[in-house]
Motif scaffolding. Structure first.
Motif, mmCIF file in Angstrom:
data_model
loop_
_atom_site.group_PDB
_atom_site.id
_atom_site.type_symbol
_atom_site.label_atom_id
_atom_site.label_comp_id
_atom_site.label_asym_id
_atom_site.label_seq_id
_atom_site.Cartn_x
_atom_site.Cartn_y
_atom_site.Cartn_z
ATOM 1 N N THR A 277 0.854 -1.180 0.000
ATOM 2 C CA THR A 277 0.000 0.000 0.000
ATOM 3 C C THR A 277 0.897 1.238 0.000
ATOM 4 O OG1 THR A 277 -0.152 0.401 2.403
ATOM 5 C CG2 THR A 277 -1.601 -1.296 1.470
ATOM 6 N N THR B 287 0.156 8.887 0.371
ATOM 7 C CA THR B 287 0.692 9.967 -0.448
ATOM 8 C C THR B 287 -0.130 11.230 -0.254
ATOM 9 O OG1 THR B 287 0.980 10.687 -2.761
ATOM 10 C CG2 THR B 287 -0.677 9.018 -2.369
ATOM 11 N N CYS C 82 -1.017 6.708 -11.513
ATOM 12 C CA CYS C 82 -1.915 5.716 -10.912
ATOM 13 C C CYS C 82 -1.827 4.383 -11.651
ATOM 14 C CB CYS C 82 -3.345 6.235 -10.910
ATOM 15 S SG CYS C 82 -3.628 7.619 -9.780
ATOM 16 N N LEU D 104 1.311 2.703 -10.578
ATOM 17 C CA LEU D 104 1.187 2.131 -9.237
ATOM 18 C C LEU D 104 0.473 0.783 -9.283
ATOM 19 C CD1 LEU D 104 0.238 5.292 -7.125
ATOM 20 C CD2 LEU D 104 2.327 3.927 -6.905
ATOM 21 N N VAL E 178 -4.270 2.816 -2.091
ATOM 22 C CA VAL E 178 -3.657 4.139 -2.101
ATOM 23 C C VAL E 178 -4.417 5.020 -1.120
ATOM 24 C CG1 VAL E 178 -3.156 6.196 -3.478
ATOM 25 C CG2 VAL E 178 -2.868 3.922 -4.490
ATOM 26 N N SER F 164 -7.012 8.479 -8.776
ATOM 27 C CA SER F 164 -6.800 7.215 -8.060
ATOM 28 C C SER F 164 -8.073 6.360 -8.072
ATOM 29 C CB SER F 164 -6.362 7.506 -6.625
ATOM 30 O OG SER F 164 -6.098 6.320 -5.926
ATOM 31 N N THR G 53 -8.912 2.943 -3.046
ATOM 32 C CA THR G 53 -8.498 4.303 -2.684
ATOM 33 C C THR G 53 -9.158 4.719 -1.378
ATOM 34 O OG1 THR G 53 -8.247 4.932 -5.010
ATOM 35 C CG2 THR G 53 -8.473 6.729 -3.412
#
Length: 478
Positions: free
Chosen positions: A188, A191, A201, A204, A212, A243, A251
């Motif tokens: 995870t 941010t 995104c 990631l 996230v 996200s 998210t």
């Protein structure tokens, strides 16, 4: 006995502890026997010698599956064939095998490691626990970060939560995350959201991030910018939207609740749902890092109770909310009594559930997990019990993991909720809560002292506000 009581009774038997110790040991090839058993579960092609060897264990799994009422396919797919969940079960079994069933449960290794990946950051937030101002001169190299991952993996860490600073400002984040994913760790990231373009995104998700978490301090751009810096609100909200649009991970919005945003935290939670976020997290204010400069913005115990009440009701509505204040565990116990004991229970900072099973898990997993099932890894490899408790206990590269994890006096104390002073020592709810250890450490330099944020420690809070430190030291601290 209900199902939860049966499980608790069974796991508390000495012969079960011995069996778990045997099953979670490594064989001559370095393989865990219990891992092999889980992979073998309901496998029609299992060799005869394994069927005979594992028959008693497979029978017990089937017995408890039927007691709990879980379909065989669900057990096989969601638990035994899911790498992260299977490793979590094995880690728990190894812990019970090594230490027995303890309250709270002592773990063989930290299930969760929050990694302050770098001290580098593109913002300068007034409440930054890390006091991130720029990369440290001794931050780990990429090879050293991979070594750290190997050590964590070998000691039963399941989840790495990248934090900072801002991890997305550090180029080695990507190869590090990819290496961790290939090892089988759950990943995870926390941010500030300002760098979350659609492309970021997607990257990631490609590298294996499953959740996230983005910090949002207010729905009012001026208030958020007071925390984060000029013109940051719009960039953060845009990052949240990007996200949410990336469907390959979940998210969440995280908000540190202070007097600056207390009046709107319920609206922020609703805003997160309206944006399509999966989770809302209310972070407890801890006076550490740059947050030491704004301790006058800490919540009163009454305000914290109002926050906990809202979160509990949100859980009842089926919303996915969490809170880093361990008092939520105590609040759940009290509130559930009004619902005949069938309410929600906070089983850890990151989870909650309903009913007797959740209550049982809360008894062993709930409350402060610092140094017990969770540690923090600093950019230079130093280990602290919690990201909010800057007390270095070891270095992951220089010190033997098993030695400091088993014997460090700070960690041993944090696992013992009888090793406290004041109200947190005598509280009826200490197994479900235990108080935040970082808050008294931040205020008084004493992690054993009572948490001044709890409504049951209201007199302590009032003494703190008055600045009567002599009385504080004599009555509540050492």
């Amino acid at each position: 006995m209900d199902t939860a009581e049966r499980i608790e009774w069974f796991l508390g038997r000495p012969y079960v502890q011995s069996a778990l110790k045997w099953m979670t040991r490594l064989d001559k090839n370095g393989n865990c026997i219990l891992n092999d058993i889980f992979i073998s579960y309901d496998n029609p092609g299992l060799p005869l010698w394994k069927k005979i060897r594992y028959a008693p264990i497979l029978f017990l799994i089937g017995y408890f599956r039927k007691r709990v009422g879980t379909p065989k396919e669900t057990i096989k797919k969601e638990l035994f064939r899911h790498d992260g969940r299977r490793r979590a079960i094995i880690a728990t079994a190894r812990s019970i095998g090594a230490y027995g069933l303890t309250r709270p449960q002592k773990f063989w290794g930290p299930i969760l490691c929050v990694w302050n990946f770098t001290n580098r950051c593109n913002l300068s937030c007034i409440h930054c626990y890390q006091d991130a101002r720029g990369a440290l001169p001794d931050e780990m190299t990429l090879d050293e970060k991979k070594r750290a991952i190997d050590i964590l993996y070998d000691n039963d860490t399941i989840i790495i939560a990248f934090s900072g600073g801002e991890p997305l400002t550090e180029p080695t984040f990507w190869p590090t995350a990819e290496y961790a994913r290939k090892k089988g760790l759950e990943l995870t990231i926390a941010t500030n959201g300002t760098l979350l373009t659609k492309e970021m995104c997607s990257r990631l998700a490609d590298v294996g991030i499953k959740y996230v978490e983005i910090s949002l301090d207010s729905l009012n751009p001026e208030v958020h910018n007071k925390f984060r810096g000029k013109d940051m609100w719009q960039k953060t909200v845009e990052g949240i939207k990007n996200s949410v649009a990336e469907k390959r991970f979940r998210t969440g919005i995280a908000t540190t609740i202070t007097r600056l945003n207390f009046h709107e935290f319920k609206d922020i939670a609703k805003f997160s749902l309206d944006l399509g976020c999966h989770k809302f997290c209310a972070f407890n204010f801890v006076p550490t890092g740059r947050a030491k400069e704004i301790t006058d913005q800490d919540l009163t115990p009454e305000m914290r109770e109002e926050m906990l009440d809202y979160l509990y009701r949100a859980l009842d509505r089926g919303e996915d909310v969490m809170c880093t204040s361990p008092q939520l565990g105590r609040f759940c116990i009290e509130a559930s009594r009004l619902q005949g004991g069938l309410g929600n229970f906070a089983t850890a900072h990151i989870a909650a559930g309903k009913g007797s099973n959740a209550r049982m898990f809360a008894k062993y997993l709930g409350g402060c997990g610092a140094g017990r099932c969770y540690v923090a890894l600093q950019p230079n490899g130093n280990i602290t019990p919690c990201v909010f408790m800057p007390k270095v206990i070891a270095n992951i590269l220089r010190d033997d993991f098993r030695t400091w994890w088993e014997k460090n006096e700070v960690l041993v104390s944090l696992r013992d909720r009888d090793d406290r002073t004041g109200g947190c020592l005598t509280c009826d709810y200490k197994l479900f809560c235990g108080g935040c250890r970082a808050r008294p450490y931040g205020y008084f330099g004493d992690y054993k002292a009572s948490d001044p944020g709890c409504i049951y420690n209201k007199e302590m809070w009032e003494t703190l506000v008055r600045g009567d430190l002599n009385k504080m030291e004599a009555k509540w601290c050492r």
